[in-house]
Every structure is written in structure tokens, then in C-alpha cells.
Design an enzyme around this catalytic site. Structure first.
Site, short mmCIF file in Angstrom:
data_model
loop_
_atom_site.label_atom_id
_atom_site.label_comp_id
_atom_site.label_asym_id
_atom_site.label_seq_id
_atom_site.Cartn_x
_atom_site.Cartn_y
_atom_site.Cartn_z
CG HIS A 1 0.39 5.96 -0.82
ND1 HIS A 1 -0.87 6.34 -1.34
CD2 HIS A 1 -0.23 5.54 0.40
CE1 HIS A 1 -1.87 6.10 -0.86
NE2 HIS A 1 -1.54 5.46 0.31
CG HIS B 1 -1.80 1.17 1.41
ND1 HIS B 1 -2.98 1.18 0.92
CD2 HIS B 1 -1.52 2.45 1.87
CE1 HIS B 1 -3.57 2.31 1.18
NE2 HIS B 1 -2.71 3.35 1.79
CD GLU B 2 1.67 3.51 3.84
OE1 GLU B 2 1.75 4.64 3.08
OE2 GLU B 2 0.58 3.37 4.16
#
Length: 213
Positions: free
Chosen positions: A28, A24-25
Site C-alpha cells: 500500500h 501487504h501494508e
């Protein structure tokens, strides 16, 4: 709560959870890099290494409430060509990455289950462990996607809403950040709140797999 699960389940779930949070990170950071901001890359966040992403309080929250978070990826919007649009795309990259993982896991489960005629046809050992990890991957990533898209600071959904509003309304919306702590306390203290928030994740899981899990 994670610590209330059997040890066998924890050993299977934790690696999936760590990878899902880190992916997820990473998404980003990768989106920011693609849109012209290398702040996250220079901070060592363009990686899947859990040590770069895990947050102490997010991990504690995971143990208490059964759901946690990683450290936010640093973004410098001054490096973005179209700050509001690009910040929205960066915010959506995280939940989008989790949704992608969930779809991959769900398709894998849908293809695997008929080989055993039914879920009950699964036996123990490696086969069952792989099935459980696939289920964890699907359910965790659906939950992460649903949770992070909520319009609550500092979740990704708050960036989407803020950037979609006219400037004056956007500034007013930003003031709601002061109330976010009450939302997170409600998730931690009241199971009914968690049930409502993650209901769409269960519905999507049913669609992906085609079975009641």
C-alpha cells in the site's frame, strides 16, 4: 485459533504471517509513493519492519478468531493526481501483493511435491518444515487477499467499490461502515462464516498446487 495450534506449527506460522501482513501494508505504502503521496513514507510505513505495521487489536483478533490485521497505511488523497482511480490502485496493491506471494509459494510447492512422488512422501526434519512454511505462505496470503478484497469497511475492497460508484451512491455506500462491526463479530463467532469467506482461497490453493492439501 492460533493459540490452539501445536507449538511447532506456531513457530513456523508466525514468521510467515508477520511477513505477509507487513508485505501487504508495505505494498500500500509503495503504491501510494509511486502515485505521488509520500504520507505513508513520512510516517515510517514504507518498510517491512513489523513494529511499524502491527496493530494491538488486530493481533488480539488473530489470537481469538485465527485471523487479524495490521494498522492501515495513512493516505492523503489530496496528493493524488486522480484521487478515486489512484485510491483504488493503492487499495488493490495490498491484496495484489498477497496474491503474488501466494502464487510464488504455490509454484514452489507444485515443483517440490513431485520430487517426493506425493505429499505423503515427505519426511520429517528440515524438508517437512520448509514444505509447511511454503503451505502456510500460500494459504495465509490467499486468505489475506480474499479477506481484504471484501467490500466491507475498512477493508481494501470497500475502497474499490466506493470509488467505482457515482458520487451519490458512493456516499450512501460509505454509510455501511457503521455495520462493519457486526461482520467482524460474525467472523469471530461463527466458523461457518469464515468457511464461506475463505472457500475461494482453498479452491485457488488446489489449483496452484495441483494436490488436495
Amino acid at each position: 485459533m492460533l493459540f490452539q495450534l501445536p507449538l511447532e506449527a506456531i513457530l513456523l506460522l508466525v514468521p510467515v504471517l508477520l511477513f505477509s501482513l507487513c508485505f501487504h501494508e508495505f505494498a500500500h505504502a509503495a503504491a501510494a509513493k509511486a502515485l505521488g503521496d509520500d504520507t505513508a513514507e513520512r510516517a515510517g510505513r514504507l518498510t517491512l519492519n513489523p513494529a511499524a505495521h502491527l496493530d494491538l487489536f488486530g493481533t488480539i483478533f488473530l489470537l481469538i478468531a485465527g485471523f487479524g490485521y495490521a494498522k492501515p497505511v495513512p493516505i492523503n488523497i489530496r496528493n493524488l493526481k486522480r484521487p478515486r482511480r489512484d485510491d483504488t490502485l493503492i487499495a488493490l496493491a495490498g491484496p495484489g501483493a498477497n496474491l503474488l506471494l501466494a502464487v510464488i509459494a504455490g509454484i514452489g510447492l507444485r515443483l517440490a511435491i513431485p520430487r517426493f512422488d506425493s505429499i505423503e512422501g515427505l519426511t520429517g526434519g528440515l524438508t517437512m518444515d520448509l514444505f509447511r512454511m511454503g503451505f502456510y505462505a500460500m494459504s495465509i496470503n490467499l486468505s489475506l487477499a480474499m479477506f481484504n478484497i471484501l467490500p466491507i469497511y475498512p477493508l481494501d475492497g470497500s475502497h474499490v467499490v466506493e470509488n467505482s460508484l457515482p458520487l451519490e451512491q458512493s456516499m450512501r455506500f460509505r454509510e455501511t461502515a457503521r455495520y462493519s462491526i457486526f461482520f467482524f463479530l460474525a467472523i469471530m463467532l461463527f466458523p461457518i462464516v469464515r468457511a464461506v469467506i475463505f472457500a475461494p482461497a482453498h479452491w485457488l490453493a488446489r489449483i496452484l498446487v495441483g494436490y488436495d492439501l
